[in-house]
Design an enzyme around this catalytic site. Structure first.
Site, PDB file in Angstrom:
ATOM      1  CG  ASN A  90      -1.693   1.226   1.446  1.00  0.00           C
ATOM      2  OD1 ASN A  90      -1.753   2.078   0.558  1.00  0.00           O
ATOM      3  ND2 ASN A  90      -2.322   1.351   2.612  1.00  0.00           N
TER       4      ASN A  90
ATOM      5  CE  LYS B 163      -0.092   3.185   4.781  1.00  0.00           C
ATOM      6  NZ  LYS B 163       0.005   3.287   6.234  1.00  0.00           N
TER       7      LYS B 163
ATOM      8  N   GLY C 238       2.389   2.343  10.712  1.00  0.00           N
ATOM      9  CA  GLY C 238       3.290   3.483  10.541  1.00  0.00           C
ATOM     10  C   GLY C 238       4.028   3.883  11.808  1.00  0.00           C
TER      11      GLY C 238
ATOM     12  CB  SER D 289       5.291  -1.550  11.903  1.00  0.00           C
ATOM     13  OG  SER D 289       4.830  -0.237  12.186  1.00  0.00           O
TER      14      SER D 289
END
Ligand code: PGA
Length: 263
Positions: free
Chosen positions: A9, A11, A175, A215
């Site tokens: 992903n 983002k 994150g 993470s």
């Protein structure tokens, strides 16, 4: 045997000018048999990623990070499922950043999921508890509520045919560099499969792939894939780094090979 899946992903990172090169590099570094790879760039980079992968790695899936819950209409700045057809074959729904920033509710996430399936896009439904909810011991109840809200209006056969994937992503691990333990992720995968069974419409929860996200790195992926109930990862920050993706997918390949040998 369930698929082993590694989805990246991206983002709000990359531009149409650089996304194609990054996708091509990652694809070349992660060519491992038995692992389903997916890259989810921003909407505006879907074309660049699709075209880059079509030339060199057509087996790598392209996914969107979101989809609107209506088919068309006066929704400025939004993208519907039919618009994604031809650009993507996967879509993430219910990511916690969208639940947080765009106020997406379980009911809305469920409508997005329906649009995705109707358009032939394979959905990755994200669920996961916030830190305070885990501290209160309510993580199982939270993910069950999220599953119920998103899935209750959908026919189990359609979800199965649509290839539903669930990503367990504890919000406190996204994150933050603070990943869940493999054991916790496996316990939540069990709670998710219980939740699916509890929806009670002829599901075989064992057919549904469950990814861990939060993470994930090449250094900790083994901890998750050592759990038989975890079928891969939804990777955020590390998915922009070819070295990291090479390590993550290489480890996923070991799981895929072991599953293949077992049955
Ligand atoms: P992260 O993000 O790997 O950067 O924690 C995961 C996700 O949001 O899917």
């Amino acid at each position: 045997m369930r698929d082993v899946i590694v989805a990246g992903n991206w983002k709000m990172h990359t531009t149409p000018a650089d996304a194609g090169d990054l996708a091509r590099t990652i694809a070349a570094r992660t060519h491992v048999s038995g692992v389903t790879r997916v890259i989810c760039p921003p909407f505006v980079s879907l074309v660049a990623v699709r075209d880059a992968l079509a030339e060199t790695a057509p087996d790598v899936g392209v996914g969107a990070q979101n989809v609107h819950h209506e088919l068309q209409g006066a929704y400025t700045g939004e993208i519907s499922a039919p618009m994604l057809v031809g650009l993507a074959t996967w879509v993430i729904v219910g990511h916690s950043e969208r639940r947080r920033d765009a106020g997406e509710t379980d009911e809305l996430v469920g409508r997005k999921l329906g649009r995705a399936i109707d358009a032939g896009l394979r959905p990755i439904l994200c669920v996961g508890e916030r830190s305070a909810q885990r501290e209160a011991g309510s993580q199982d109840a939270v993910v069950r509520r999220q599953l119920d809200g998103a899935l209750r209006d959908h026919d189990a056969a359609a979800l199965r045919a649509g290839g539903l994937v669930i990503a367990y992503e504890p919000v406190w691990a996204i994150g933050t560099g603070r990943n869940a333990s493999g054991r916790d992720a496996a316990a939540m995968a069990a709670a998710i499969r219980d939740g699916l069974a509890g929806l009670g419409r002829g599901w075989d929860p064992d057919e549904v792939p469950i990814l861990y996200g939060g993470s994930v790195t090449s250094a900790n992926i083994a901890e998750f894939l050592a759990e038989p109930s975890i079928d891969g990862a939804l990777v955020g920050g590390a998915s922009l780094k070819p070295d990291e993706m090479a390590g993550i997918v290489a480890r996923a390949g070991l799981t895929a090979a072991a599953r293949g040998a077992a049955g």
